[in-house]
Design a protein around this motif. Structure first.
Motif, PDB file in Angstrom:
ATOM      1  N   ILE A   8       0.703  -1.157   0.043  1.00 26.99           N
ATOM      2  CA  ILE A   8      -0.243  -0.014   0.032  1.00 26.99           C
ATOM      3  C   ILE A   8       0.723   1.276  -0.120  1.00 26.99           C
ATOM      4  CG2 ILE A   8      -1.904  -0.959   1.121  1.00 26.99           C
ATOM      5  CD1 ILE A   8      -0.898   0.268   3.890  1.00 26.99           C
ATOM      6  N   ALA A   9       0.339   2.398  -0.670  1.00 25.15           N
ATOM      7  CA  ALA A   9       1.212   3.501  -0.504  1.00 25.15           C
ATOM      8  C   ALA A   9       0.768   4.391   0.673  1.00 25.15           C
ATOM      9  CB  ALA A   9       0.848   4.371  -1.980  1.00 25.15           C
ATOM     10  N   VAL A  10       1.813   4.829   1.351  1.00 27.90           N
ATOM     11  CA  VAL A  10       1.552   5.777   2.538  1.00 27.90           C
ATOM     12  C   VAL A  10       2.765   6.714   2.610  1.00 27.90           C
ATOM     13  CG1 VAL A  10       0.695   3.856   4.187  1.00 27.90           C
ATOM     14  CG2 VAL A  10       3.132   4.128   4.235  1.00 27.90           C
ATOM     15  N   GLU A  11       2.579   7.864   3.266  1.00 31.73           N
ATOM     16  CA  GLU A  11       3.497   8.862   3.443  1.00 31.73           C
ATOM     17  C   GLU A  11       3.856   9.049   5.063  1.00 31.73           C
ATOM     18  OE1 GLU A  11       1.289  12.095   2.287  1.00 31.73           O
ATOM     19  OE2 GLU A  11       2.204  11.992   0.444  1.00 31.73           O
ATOM     20  N   VAL A  12       5.261   9.286   5.328  1.00 35.16           N
ATOM     21  CA  VAL A  12       5.691   9.882   6.421  1.00 35.16           C
ATOM     22  C   VAL A  12       6.235  11.103   6.544  1.00 35.16           C
ATOM     23  CG1 VAL A  12       7.285   9.008   8.219  1.00 35.16           C
ATOM     24  CG2 VAL A  12       6.278   7.131   6.998  1.00 35.16           C
ATOM     25  N   ALA A  13       5.833  12.132   7.422  1.00 37.59           N
ATOM     26  CA  ALA A  13       6.022  13.320   7.515  1.00 37.59           C
ATOM     27  C   ALA A  13       6.780  13.720   8.892  1.00 37.59           C
ATOM     28  CB  ALA A  13       4.594  14.002   7.410  1.00 37.59           C
ATOM     29  N   PHE A  14       7.687  14.756   8.567  1.00 38.71           N
ATOM     30  CA  PHE A  14       8.293  15.269   9.833  1.00 38.71           C
ATOM     31  C   PHE A  14       8.795  16.730   9.351  1.00 38.71           C
ATOM     32  CE2 PHE A  14      11.868  16.150  12.650  1.00 38.71           C
ATOM     33  CZ  PHE A  14      11.277  15.943  13.823  1.00 38.71           C
ATOM     34  N   ALA A  15       8.652  17.682  10.529  1.00 36.77           N
ATOM     35  CA  ALA A  15       9.055  19.116  10.159  1.00 36.77           C
ATOM     36  C   ALA A  15       9.871  19.572  11.283  1.00 36.77           C
ATOM     37  CB  ALA A  15       7.690  19.789   9.677  1.00 36.77           C
ATOM     38  N   THR A  16      10.550  20.479  11.140  1.00 34.93           N
ATOM     39  CA  THR A  16      11.192  21.515  12.064  1.00 34.93           C
ATOM     40  C   THR A  16      11.002  22.832  11.547  1.00 34.93           C
ATOM     41  OG1 THR A  16      13.364  21.580  10.885  1.00 34.93           O
ATOM     42  CG2 THR A  16      13.049  19.626  12.539  1.00 34.93           C
ATOM     43  N   PRO A  17      11.067  23.835  12.320  1.00 39.56           N
ATOM     44  CA  PRO A  17      10.888  25.225  11.764  1.00 39.56           C
ATOM     45  C   PRO A  17      11.890  25.416  10.502  1.00 39.56           C
ATOM     46  CG  PRO A  17      11.229  25.257  14.133  1.00 39.56           C
ATOM     47  CD  PRO A  17      11.507  23.935  13.727  1.00 39.56           C
ATOM     48  N   GLU A  18      12.805  24.756  10.345  1.00 35.27           N
ATOM     49  CA  GLU A  18      13.912  25.087   9.120  1.00 35.27           C
ATOM     50  C   GLU A  18      13.705  24.230   8.142  1.00 35.27           C
ATOM     51  OE1 GLU A  18      15.331  24.034  12.437  1.00 35.27           O
ATOM     52  OE2 GLU A  18      15.123  26.258  12.897  1.00 35.27           O
ATOM     53  N   PRO A  28       4.554  -3.227   2.791  1.00 33.78           N
ATOM     54  CA  PRO A  28       3.657  -4.342   2.885  1.00 33.78           C
ATOM     55  C   PRO A  28       2.268  -4.029   3.490  1.00 33.78           C
ATOM     56  CG  PRO A  28       5.849  -4.908   3.328  1.00 33.78           C
ATOM     57  CD  PRO A  28       5.960  -3.491   3.578  1.00 33.78           C
ATOM     58  N   VAL A  29       1.373  -4.780   3.023  1.00 38.31           N
ATOM     59  CA  VAL A  29      -0.028  -4.621   3.848  1.00 38.31           C
ATOM     60  C   VAL A  29       0.210  -5.255   5.141  1.00 38.31           C
ATOM     61  CG1 VAL A  29      -2.251  -5.841   3.815  1.00 38.31           C
ATOM     62  CG2 VAL A  29      -1.603  -4.867   1.583  1.00 38.31           C
ATOM     63  N   PRO A  66       1.275   2.936  18.266  1.00 38.29           N
ATOM     64  CA  PRO A  66       1.580   3.013  17.031  1.00 38.29           C
ATOM     65  C   PRO A  66       2.244   1.833  16.364  1.00 38.29           C
ATOM     66  CG  PRO A  66       3.182   4.494  18.277  1.00 38.29           C
ATOM     67  CD  PRO A  66       2.038   4.053  19.088  1.00 38.29           C
ATOM     68  N   GLU A  67       2.635   1.075  17.356  1.00 38.32           N
ATOM     69  CA  GLU A  67       3.413  -0.286  17.035  1.00 38.32           C
ATOM     70  C   GLU A  67       2.344  -1.233  16.983  1.00 38.32           C
ATOM     71  OE1 GLU A  67       2.824   0.005  21.379  1.00 38.32           O
ATOM     72  OE2 GLU A  67       4.012   1.395  19.830  1.00 38.32           O
ATOM     73  N   LYS A  68       1.016  -1.136  17.182  1.00 39.77           N
ATOM     74  CA  LYS A  68       0.027  -1.780  16.963  1.00 39.77           C
ATOM     75  C   LYS A  68      -1.140  -1.436  16.018  1.00 39.77           C
ATOM     76  CE  LYS A  68      -0.053  -3.984  21.664  1.00 39.77           C
ATOM     77  NZ  LYS A  68      -0.684  -4.118  22.820  1.00 39.77           N
ATOM     78  N   THR A  69      -0.776  -0.004  15.620  1.00 37.16           N
ATOM     79  CA  THR A  69      -1.917   0.557  14.592  1.00 37.16           C
ATOM     80  C   THR A  69      -1.290  -0.082  12.993  1.00 37.16           C
ATOM     81  OG1 THR A  69      -2.041   2.405  16.127  1.00 37.16           O
ATOM     82  CG2 THR A  69      -2.669   2.727  13.894  1.00 37.16           C
ATOM     83  N   GLU A  70      -2.232  -0.739  12.539  1.00 34.13           N
ATOM     84  CA  GLU A  70      -1.812  -1.138  11.072  1.00 34.13           C
ATOM     85  C   GLU A  70      -2.389  -0.068  10.203  1.00 34.13           C
ATOM     86  OE1 GLU A  70      -3.651  -4.762   8.423  1.00 34.13           O
ATOM     87  OE2 GLU A  70      -2.622  -5.244  10.582  1.00 34.13           O
ATOM     88  N   LEU A  71      -1.633   0.296   9.074  1.00 31.08           N
ATOM     89  CA  LEU A  71      -1.716   1.490   8.147  1.00 31.08           C
ATOM     90  C   LEU A  71      -2.747   1.058   7.138  1.00 31.08           C
ATOM     91  CD1 LEU A  71       1.820   3.020   7.772  1.00 31.08           C
ATOM     92  CD2 LEU A  71      -0.128   3.673   9.404  1.00 31.08           C
TER      93      LEU A  71
END
Length: 101
Positions: A8-18, A28-29, A66-71
């Motif tokens: 499956i297609a997912v995204e992972v996002a993170f941000a700092t002020p910079e 994988p599913v 989060p370790e039990k949350t299936e995407l």
């Protein structure tokens, strides 16, 4: 013919002020949020941050486990940084500054 692993297609996002980064990846599913962060390699882009220990969420909703949350397909896993100031205090500070002007 061997069975292909379904992904499956997912995204992972993170941000700092910079710097902000969204990593799109196919996982994988059955992949959970914690695994997706690891697979994204996003921690390599932010070595100064403790990403493995950071709280996670999906579309603005913090995950208790989060370790039990299936995407699901299309999910965006968000990595949260600690708050520098309490939001209530920030509002009070802005209001006080506005009164001074």
């Amino acid at each position: 013919m061997a069975d292909a692993v379904k992904t499956i297609a997912v995204e992972v996002a993170f941000a700092t002020p910079e710097k902000q980064l969204i990593v799109a990846l196919d996982v994988p599913v059955g992949t959970n949020a914690t695994e997706a962060v690891r697979l994204s390699g996003i921690d390599q882009e932010f070595p100064e941050e403790n990403i493995p220990a950071a709280p996670l969420g999906i579309f603005g909703r913090k995950l208790a486990e989060p370790e039990k949350t299936e995407l699901s397909a299309g999910d965006r896993v968000e990595i949260y940084r600690p708050l520098l100031i309490d939001p209530k205090q920030a509002r009070l500070n802005r209001a006080a500054k506005a009164r001074e002007s």
